[in-house]
Scaffold this motif. Structure first.
Motif, short mmCIF file in Angstrom:
data_model
loop_
_atom_site.label_atom_id
_atom_site.label_comp_id
_atom_site.label_asym_id
_atom_site.label_seq_id
_atom_site.Cartn_x
_atom_site.Cartn_y
_atom_site.Cartn_z
N MET A 162 0.82 -1.21 0.00
CA MET A 162 0.00 0.00 0.00
C MET A 162 0.86 1.26 0.00
O MET A 162 0.43 2.32 -0.47
CB MET A 162 -0.93 0.00 1.21
N THR A 198 1.42 3.77 7.71
CA THR A 198 0.33 4.33 6.92
C THR A 198 -0.08 5.73 7.37
O THR A 198 -0.36 6.60 6.53
CB THR A 198 -0.89 3.38 7.00
N LEU A 247 -3.87 0.08 -3.73
CA LEU A 247 -4.43 0.26 -2.39
C LEU A 247 -5.59 -0.71 -2.15
O LEU A 247 -5.71 -1.32 -1.09
CB LEU A 247 -4.89 1.70 -2.20
N GLY A 290 -4.22 -3.91 -1.46
CA GLY A 290 -3.60 -3.92 -0.14
C GLY A 290 -4.62 -4.05 0.98
O GLY A 290 -4.35 -4.64 2.03
#
Ligand SMILES: Nc1ncnc2c1ncn2[C@@H]1O[C@H](COP(=O)(O)OP(=O)(O)O)[C@@H](O)[C@H]1O
Ligand SMILES: Nc1ncnc2c1ncn2[C@@H]1O[C@H](COP(=O)(O)OP(=O)(O)O)[C@@H](O)[C@H]1O
Ligand SMILES: Nc1ncnc2c1ncn2[C@@H]1O[C@H](COP(=O)(O)OP(=O)(O)O)[C@@H](O)[C@H]1O
Lengths: 397, 114, 114, 114, 397, 397
Positions: E22, E98, E201, E204
């Protein structure tokens, strides 16, 4: 639940993730092989056909395909809701979205976005699941004396997409400037995107084919490993052969065709990946890599069907050929292994009947859409680019 | 003052730049253009030959004082030449006025190379 | 010799090229420019409208002998016209000298189209 | 009619555009060029310094009626100036004829702003 | 170790790989939605926040988050070294990176690189792990009578990133040229990169959400499979709804917003993906897809907070909404399933308290950095591009 | 087959997929770090070395490497066909294709395509499997008293590629314009591609290193998890250190070098990832990140060997250093852990002997090819670009 069952579910989910990512691969190949002015539209179509496909396949498609044992049709149960089977729903959903994506490539750079959304849904919940049911859902092709063998979908997925793409590209007509007497080249705008897409697709195929075993516990493990090898060898052989064929034929090794060659090998091996030897897989890849070049030329120059990414040849033609070759190379039932003509006959029957279904329904669908809401953007929109006209902005700034 | 516009092969740019520097011509602008002419290049895409007459070129635009015209053209000409078809052209035209934005000065002196 | 600079719509380029060829004008250069004028294009990004007057155009630069000026302008004009706002302009100016780099020749003959 | 070619910093473009609009100069074309001059920019790639004299610039090309020449040059000059080396140049030359493709009209009136 | 335990570890590691990837998705979205002159700086920031995050989360962050059972705080043990638990360390590390990445997007194209490195570390080892401890590490939100439910981090990860991003974008101010009276569009330079980023994404997230089950053996397998379905349906619904909303609102379907819409659905479902039905997930996705459009407009046009990639709306707002909706749609305890208001109350408490923590600490952090080393590049640097000035070269040559 | 065996096979196959995807990573790094006019050629080479490698490694390479217990050589059995072992064949195939790819990077932008195809095959079926046999196939380096330890191939894969790359880049000479007195910069055309490539490679390394455990059942699970941590920390440390070194040395943090730094850390930890602590891994990464900068400068500016992507330094030098550092940091046998010099000696022996083999054979190979079919394209082809001349089209249109 015992460890083996959990292992199987894990494998199906992981394979599903890989197949999901093929959406990105398709989007990149299609974007790379077309012009910069349409690239946002292409991305949007690919993004939407997965989104719409996910929703509608859950709502009804999965039930049509797997909901019952009818000869032609599963069942009509809405909003699938069977907690113990969600891993299969996921795996089948990501499969279903593939067929519509294939069509998108062949009709790129001239299709109306709103119309596209509609036929993308129709392919995903009508055309694909019904013929899919015939083979994988317990329908008539799976109950033949010698059942039709399409392990992971050379025909069920790829040819269905390819023949619908043929119906679409033929109905919508070529891009402006593609044919004036002879066929002109309209070079794709970014070969790196195309190549990255093919690498992603190749990777995704390690979910597509071995994942179709739907299990990995016990003896499935070796079966799955064997499918990795057959899949990889066919892809490699396809790429190599296409490269040399273009080299001899055009004087130079052609990059975009070679990329198609790898895909051709992958599509070709999909039907028989579980039932051929590594050598058989290599030969199937060689044949697919050879066929794809002449098929692309044939559609492009003879039939004058304008298919910017070669989807019809890669998915339709190589899917059909690969399915037929199962009748020759299957270690269990193939002609070359002493199995006689029974399997080959079933394969031919499946290829033809599903081909007729996908092409026929595709043709009806596209003709109806053309007559009603219109299939194609205006000439000005096509010339200036779909990005500006359909989405109000260019994708590169 | 004269404006010299030379349309050259992309691949001769480095030599041309060096030749101009040797003549103390250290001011110019350039951009990439496509040229249509007699030169032909065979391109190939998915088995189809195409685009045979459109060639990537660089356009160099130099404004010089009249007395430097000759040497600049000579430098360009010899550095850009390969002798093969497609070497390109040089065009000369009149410029009436030149301003240096930074200082606001005008006239041929703004073209001085120090 | 005259220099003709035509600023046209990107989408008219193919027609213009063909029209020029029909008049034996097979030498020119072009590049992409952005035009600011009365034509407006509505762009949209994340809900904001923007950039309404900047349009992608192609600039075609052709140097011709005086006797070919008229027919070239006519060819350009008719092939580039759509009648909608934003068709663009053609500008003509004087060129004093022309050289063919490959041979070193100069003068209007270098513009011969064989 | 005059052609004004201004080679400015990319980063001054927005101000220049606004200054021109204020003078009712709402027609022009531009494209990006690279300028070689006295300004230097230090680039660095993998530890090697390079490319010190090639700077990204924008070339603005405006054709104006003679009476608008002065105010246009002034607007350009003041809006493009930073006072640092590398502000660029403005060149003026004569244009003989101008055509509006859409209507076929010719002459200075085609340069009218509305 | 028995097969089930090994299976669980395998699953956690694989999910961690997906979450790791990601980072590439975030980098591409951010790069695609901004201008070419800053793209190298963006890549560098994303590359560095993962690198610094990996190192510092191992050194201290993991211990703060999971090292003890305190109400507000774990423990202060440096250099985590517990061989039997490395799979969890890995999974938590990729999660931690993240939050900082989200902030990077909202402050793109004007932030000083050296300052960025510092606040990236502070977010990863202070802001994120402390509020994370409250929910996942045994802290006070997890010991409420009706514990706050945030399964995979709508609030713990995404909102924390989103609210810190709001603090940052607000403190640093808009990009030059973004507002002069009204809001101007500053189109992103490459929508293909943005779209590829969103596909990555989305993929992910099949690690992010189902991986948060932290096991797949036994009954976990079906739970994980169910999370795949809820996650995928919410994303699909979000994308579709955003597309139609922009279509009706602006006259054309907006590509970059639609990409945001898919992410909005994903962020929204993250909190409740384990506890809602497929239908519930679809509705959450629909709501998120709807909200994200108006939220982006609100921040952009009303509050005039310049957020080039929509990070505040996608991660902050949709994270909060998704967490609240758990109080309505949770099959176990949700208002619509007869669970009363208790869960909804806990959800609101968690959203508000963590939001206040992240926004408050973010604000302090950015104000201090602004006053000391400076938060923003000079005007000239911003105009000419961060690539040239911060890194000495352009990224496209 | 019991669940543990199936689990192991699953893990090997999944790790193989990740390593497969590294091919895309290599292709993108190489494409991004070079010029646009050669990008199609680069893609084509990467696509072909995997395809040719897959085919030829199955045909003969795998047997040479693993087919027998000889000191120097396995066996000569063609067309490997051992159904229970296909997962290993797959994993080893994707490994094998890596070495040739490394060479491709160092010789980019000037190598004849037809010649490339030939040496790519020679590296994959001769150079790599023979030295690989010494270490992993039961050959002499694995039967030393203190066996040479190269867990996942710092030397066996990366250094072999790196030293062959050195032989190649040295033989073929620098690109036109690279050196005239001093070294000139030839900036890569697209740093986003390069960065995406590095993200993909980093991800792939989670297959490369932990997958080399070849099992995950029982105690392997914790071993594998530990390798995730060491791998990730070394990469992070390498990236961070390289960034700061370039920052101090050149005044600005260099993006493309920093990307190399991450790879340097990964290559460095590959040999010892199973046998060092997280702290040891971090130190190895720090050393690799430091060395790579000076090594790149040394080859570029001192030796004037033109290596556009830094392959020699990243794979050759950092591979060697990483292998040697095992002798210091191995918790079992390393000098710093009281193991004395025995292991360090074996490591040095392995590094030198395999280095000599790869460089020596590479040199012979490239000299022979240079003298016969020619190694380099003509000057005009190089100036105008390999895409136009070798493949008849440009990649960006
Ligand atoms: N009359 C012209 N007007 C504008 N550009 C021209 C003209 N003639 C030639 N050029 C430019 O010069 C280039 C070289 O011309 P070409 O005929 O190919 O080579 P040669 O000059 O060697 O005969 C063309 O590609 C075109 O860009
Ligand atoms: N005075 C000028 N100088 C330079 N370029 C001009 C000038 N006037 C027009 N152009 C160019 O011509 C283009 C077309 O002009 P526009 O007003 O949009 O259409 P029309 O010619 O149909 O009225 C502009 O976008 C600009 O590129
Ligand atoms: N004689 C010239 N011909 C063409 N372009 C020129 C000429 N002189 C300057 N330029 C352009 O103007 C730019 C600015 O010039 P420079 O010397 O760097 O700054 P300054 O005008 O402040 O001294 C150059 O980069 C180049 O693009």
């Amino acid at each position: 639940m015992d460890a083996n069952s959990a292992l199987d579910i894990l494998w199906v989910l992981l394979a599903g993730i890989l197949v999901f990512f093929m959406q990105a691969g398709f989007a990149l190949v299609e974007a790379g092989f077309t012009r910069a002015k349409n690239v946002g539209n292409i991305i949007m179509k690919n993004f939407m056909d997965f989104s719409l496909g996910s929703l509608t396949f859950w709502i009804i498609g999965y039930s049509i395909m797997y909901g019952g044992e009818g000869a032609f049709f599963g069942a009509f149960d809405f909003f699938y809701n069977e907690p113990g089977d969600y891993h299969n729903l996921f795996f089948q959903t990501v499969f279903a979205a593939t067929a519509a994506t294939i069509v998108s490539g062949a009709m790129a750079e001239r299709t109306k976005f709103s119309t596209y959304l509609i036929f993308s849904v129709v392919i995903t919940v009508v055309i694909y699941p019904i013929s899919g049911h015939w083979v994988w859902g317990g329908g008539w092709l799976s109950t033949l004396d010698t059942p039709f063998h399409d392990f992971a979908g050379s025909t069920v997925v790829h040819s269905v997409g390819g023949w619908a793409a043929l119906a679409g590209a033929w109905t919508i007509g070529p891009r402006i400037g593609k044919y004036n007497g002879t066929a002109n080249a309209i070079p794709g705008h970014n070969m790196v995107l195309g190549a990255l897409g093919v690498f992603i697709l190749w990777m995704g195929w390690f979910g597509f084919n071995p994942g179709s075993q739907l299990a990995i516990s016990g003896d499935n493990a070796n079966a799955v490993a064997s499918i990795f090898i057959t899949t990889n060898l066919a892809a490699a052989a396809g790429a190599i052969v296409t490269m040399f064929v273009t080299w001899f034929r055009y004087g130079k090794p052609d990059l975009s065709m070679t990329l198609n060659g790898g895909l051709a090998g992958l599509v070709g091996i999909t039907a028989g990946c579980d039932i051929v030897t590594p050598a058989g897989a290599t030969i199937i890849g060689i044949i697919a890599g050879f066929v794809v070049v002449f098929s692309i030329e044939f559609f492009d120059k003879k039939l004058k069907v304008d298919d910017p990414v070669g989807a019809i040849s890669v998915h339709g033609v190589c899917g059909a050929i690969g399915t037929l070759l199962v009748g020759l190379f299957a270690t269990d039932g193939g002609l070359f292994y002493g199995g006689g003509f029974a399997l080959l006959g079933s394969q031919a029957l499946g290829v033809v009947s599903i081909g007729a279904w996908a092409f026929g329904l595709g043709l009806i669908l596209f003709r109806v859409l053309k007559a009603t809401m219109g299939l194609r953007v205006s000439e000005q929109e096509e010339r200036e680019g779909l990005d500006i006209h359909e989405h109000g902005q260019s994708s590169y700034n | 003052m004269k404006k010299i516009e030379a349309i050259i092969r992309l691949t001769r740019y480095e030599s041309v730049k060096k030749a101009l520097e040797e003549q103390d011509i250290t001011f110019f602008s350039y951009w990439d253009v496509r040229g249509v002419g007699t030169a032909r290049e065979g391109h190939l895409y998915r088995g189809t030959v195409y685009d045979t007459s459109i060639i990537e070129r660089r356009l160099i635009s130099i404004i010089v004082r009249d007395e430097n015209l000759e040497k600049t053209v000579q430098a360009l000409m010899s550095a850009a030449r390969t002798g093969e078809i497609g070497d390109g052209r040089i065009f000369v035209s009149e410029v009436e006025e030149s301003y240096r934005i930074r200082t606001g000065e005008s006239g041929p002196e703004t073209l001085y190379t120090k």
